[in-house]
Scaffold this motif. Structure first.
Motif, PDB file in Angstrom:
ATOM      1  N   LEU A 414       0.840  -1.189   0.000  1.00 55.15           N
ATOM      2  CA  LEU A 414       0.000   0.000   0.000  1.00 55.15           C
ATOM      3  C   LEU A 414       0.883   1.250   0.000  1.00 55.15           C
ATOM      4  O   LEU A 414       1.989   1.248   0.546  1.00 55.15           O
ATOM      5  CB  LEU A 414      -0.913   0.014   1.223  1.00 55.15           C
ATOM      6  CG  LEU A 414      -1.733  -1.261   1.489  1.00 55.15           C
ATOM      7  CD1 LEU A 414      -2.616  -1.060   2.710  1.00 55.15           C
ATOM      8  CD2 LEU A 414      -2.565  -1.637   0.278  1.00 55.15           C
ATOM      9  N   GLY A 443      -6.192  -2.417   1.058  1.00 55.71           N
ATOM     10  CA  GLY A 443      -6.150  -0.964   1.019  1.00 55.71           C
ATOM     11  C   GLY A 443      -7.504  -0.383   0.654  1.00 55.71           C
ATOM     12  O   GLY A 443      -8.265  -0.978  -0.102  1.00 55.71           O
ATOM     13  N   PRO A 445      -9.370   3.540  -0.404  1.00 53.14           N
ATOM     14  CA  PRO A 445      -9.068   4.930  -0.775  1.00 53.14           C
ATOM     15  C   PRO A 445      -9.254   5.877   0.405  1.00 53.14           C
ATOM     16  O   PRO A 445     -10.135   5.693   1.238  1.00 53.14           O
ATOM     17  CB  PRO A 445     -10.090   5.219  -1.883  1.00 53.14           C
ATOM     18  CG  PRO A 445     -10.542   3.886  -2.368  1.00 53.14           C
ATOM     19  CD  PRO A 445     -10.457   2.961  -1.196  1.00 53.14           C
ATOM     20  N   ASP A 446      -8.416   6.900   0.461  1.00 51.01           N
ATOM     21  CA  ASP A 446      -8.497   7.901   1.529  1.00 51.01           C
ATOM     22  C   ASP A 446      -8.190   9.268   0.912  1.00 51.01           C
ATOM     23  O   ASP A 446      -7.185   9.406   0.189  1.00 51.01           O
ATOM     24  CB  ASP A 446      -7.493   7.582   2.640  1.00 51.01           C
ATOM     25  CG  ASP A 446      -7.594   8.539   3.810  1.00 51.01           C
ATOM     26  OD1 ASP A 446      -8.441   8.288   4.692  1.00 51.01           O
ATOM     27  OD2 ASP A 446      -6.838   9.530   3.820  1.00 51.01           O
ATOM     28  N   ASP A 450      -4.226   9.003   0.396  1.00 50.57           N
ATOM     29  CA  ASP A 450      -4.308   8.216  -0.845  1.00 50.57           C
ATOM     30  C   ASP A 450      -4.973   6.869  -0.598  1.00 50.57           C
ATOM     31  O   ASP A 450      -5.967   6.532  -1.216  1.00 50.57           O
ATOM     32  CB  ASP A 450      -2.941   8.014  -1.503  1.00 50.57           C
ATOM     33  CG  ASP A 450      -2.348   9.318  -1.986  1.00 50.57           C
ATOM     34  OD1 ASP A 450      -3.111  10.185  -2.436  1.00 50.57           O
ATOM     35  OD2 ASP A 450      -1.121   9.475  -1.883  1.00 50.57           O
ATOM     36  N   GLU A 451      -4.389   6.061   0.303  1.00 47.50           N
ATOM     37  CA  GLU A 451      -5.027   4.824   0.727  1.00 47.50           C
ATOM     38  C   GLU A 451      -4.577   4.497   2.142  1.00 47.50           C
ATOM     39  O   GLU A 451      -3.547   4.990   2.615  1.00 47.50           O
ATOM     40  CB  GLU A 451      -4.741   3.664  -0.233  1.00 47.50           C
ATOM     41  CG  GLU A 451      -3.308   3.233  -0.352  1.00 47.50           C
ATOM     42  CD  GLU A 451      -3.133   2.072  -1.309  1.00 47.50           C
ATOM     43  OE1 GLU A 451      -4.118   1.360  -1.610  1.00 47.50           O
ATOM     44  OE2 GLU A 451      -1.990   1.848  -1.760  1.00 47.50           O
TER      45      GLU A 451
END
Length: 521
Positions: A414, A443, A445-446, A450-451
């Motif tokens: 990740l 993982g 998404p964030d 990003d993740e």
């Protein structure tokens, strides 16, 4: 004929000629009597299967969809195909009607061979072509009909396709690897030598026969030296040690998940006669390794290989200093680590992509069926010396002693706020908790990082109601910020393939559907 390359058909003929009176196969069905065949006796059975299926119109090059659980019928069908030039397409006997329909559409079989428990799903699938139903314990395939006249002579070459193997599908839908006669012979020779197999060896097969592990590392390897295959109907954690003891096994092959199950449910009494060699794939903790080694009486050896590589191309040494190391390159194989970005060589201690060198169709699989794009992507480079390099999609690093340490699949790394995070590292911390049986990390998404890591945990019996909060605190003490799971989902089980590989793409779907109790921070 290619000089220096053989076929599985040749290997079988040599074993029958040189070791005809030795036991080739013992089948120990659950709750039944052990049945046994010498090499010569089983060769006669194989000849009958060739005549039975030839009488049904099967010809060289035709494809057979094999939907069978473990049993002598599977072994006989594989060897009959090797001798006749047929192509087998083995699949998971647990496949649903929809899965079987998709497989048949891609393989276009001339015939399907099913067990009674699988026949209903196959007929429901609507797949075109004839279907025969046979008893998995009957290698003569009596249910397929009467044999015809003498089996027609068949010429197979090293590059003749023998099987179409559905890859594990841990991150996406399976691809179909074309595996040749030479691949089986090469894998058998290499793995027999690496395991120390000899004519008196007894290789216990508990993993599913439709998978490359059992076919390459146990069946083909035993044939290579005239050893005995000891076949059971399937893996049982509670019976594994008893089966190894009662059946006089000397060798076995497992994955990490079955080893953990044996430690949890298989008892604590060590074998009275130690096994000589146990392969295992995928990571164990140091504690799991030592406990299992005490039960089987030898130091298990981790291996690294894929359907596409034929033999395992990395094997830990018998006198391994780091128990969970992948060791060094298997004799006859070629492995290198390359920087994922530049493609250049990596220094010891740095992470690189695992690439395996060889010749497609001989020491490497031939390619992916009807998928030239995936085949071209897999074969990353062809050197000036003619060696083709297979990009495995896996990552590893070299330690100071020149041994390989597995890091994870490229998809298992990740990128959290610009920092590389291995899901295997996070999983190892989770399973160290006394109330955790199994764990997997994916993982998600964030918008800021990003993740981020998301964990799925199978709790142990008697786990406290506050387990999620306990685990979040546990990880906070043991993992730096980017490595800490942002959510922990409690689930009854993890989606795995038949040999225990986690199907991470299914976990991502579970999270989207909100399945499992979850909490995060």
């Amino acid at each position: 004929m290619l000089v220096g390359w053989s076929t599985l058909s040749d290997r079988w003929a040599s074993a029958v000629a040189a070791a005809g009176d030795r036991t080739f196969l013992e089948h120990a069905p659950t709750g039944g009597e052990v049945a046994a065949w010498t090499y010569r006796e089983f060769d006669a059975v194989v000849d009958r299967v060739r005549r039975v299926l030839a009488a049904r119109g099967l010809r060289s090059g035709d494809r057979v969809h094999v939907v069978l659980p473990n049993g002598p019928a599977f072994v006989a069908l594989l060897l009959a195909a090797a001798r006749s030039g047929w192509v087998v397409a083995p699949c998971d006997p647990r496949s649903t009607a929809g899965e079987l329909a998709r497989q048949a559409a891609r393989v276009r079989p001339a015939l399907a061979v099913c067990g009674p428990a699988q026949a209903g799903a196959y007929r429901e699938s609507g797949a075109a072509g004839p279907v025969v139903v046979v008893d998995p314990a009957d290698p003569a395939l009596a249910g397929a009909g009467a044999p015809g006249g003498p089996a027609a002579p068949s010429t197979v070459e090293p590059l003749t396709t023998l099987s179409l193997m559905f890859t594990s599908g841990t991150t996406s839908e399976p691809k179909i690897a074309e595996v040749t006669q030479a691949n089986y012979a090469f894998a058998g020779d290499v793995m027999a030598a690496a395991a120390g197999l000899r004519p008196g060896s007894r290789s216990l097969v508990v993993l599913p026969l439709f998978h490359a592990n059992a076919q390459y590392y146990s069946i083909a390897a035993s044939i290579s030296v005239g050893a005995t295959v000891v076949l059971v109907d399937g893996f049982s954690a509670s019976r594994f040690l008893e089966q190894a003891e009662r059946l006089g096994a000397t060798h076995a092959s497992l994955f990490a998940a079955p080893v953990r199950m044996i430690l949890a449910r298989g008892g604590s009494t060590p074998l009275s006669r130690p096994l000589e060699n146990v392969w295992f794939a995928q990571n164990l903790t140091d504690d799991e390794y030592e406990r299992f080694a005490a039960l089987v009486g030898c130091r298990p050896r981790q291996i690294y290989g894929m359907t596409e590589t034929a033999p395992a191309v990395l094997v830990s040494r018998r006198l391994n200093r780091v128990p969970t190391s992948l060791g060094t390159t298997t004799p006859g194989c070629h492995v290198r680590l390359r920087d994922p970005g530049s493609g250049g060589a990596v220094a010891p201690g740095a992470t690189g992509a695992i690439q395996v060198g060889g010749l497609p169709g001989l020491s490497l699989f031939a390619g992916y069926r009807d998928d030239p794009v995936a085949t071209a992507a897999a074969f990353a480079e062809r050197g000036d010396d003619g060696v083709t390099w297979l990009d495995t999609g896996d990552l590893a690093r070299l330690d100071g002693a020149g041994e390989v340490e597995f890091v994870g699949r490229a998809g298992d790394m990740l990128k959290v706020a610009g920092e590389n995070v291995s899901v295997l590292e996070v999983e190892a911390v989770l399973v160290d908790h006394r109330h955790v049986v199994d764990a997997a990390v994916v993982g998600a998404p964030d918008p800021v990082r990003d993740e981020v890591p998301i964990a799925f945990v199978v709790p142990a019996a008697g786990a406290p109601p506050a387990l999620v909060a306990d685990l979040l605190a546990w990880c906070e003490e043991r993992l730096s910020g980017p490595r800490r799971p942002r959510e922990i989902h409690l689930v009854e089980r993890l989606p795995r393939t038949a040999v225990g590989k986690i199907q991470r793409f299914r976990l991502a779907g579970q999270r989207e559907r909100g399945e499992g109790r979850a909490s995060g921070r």
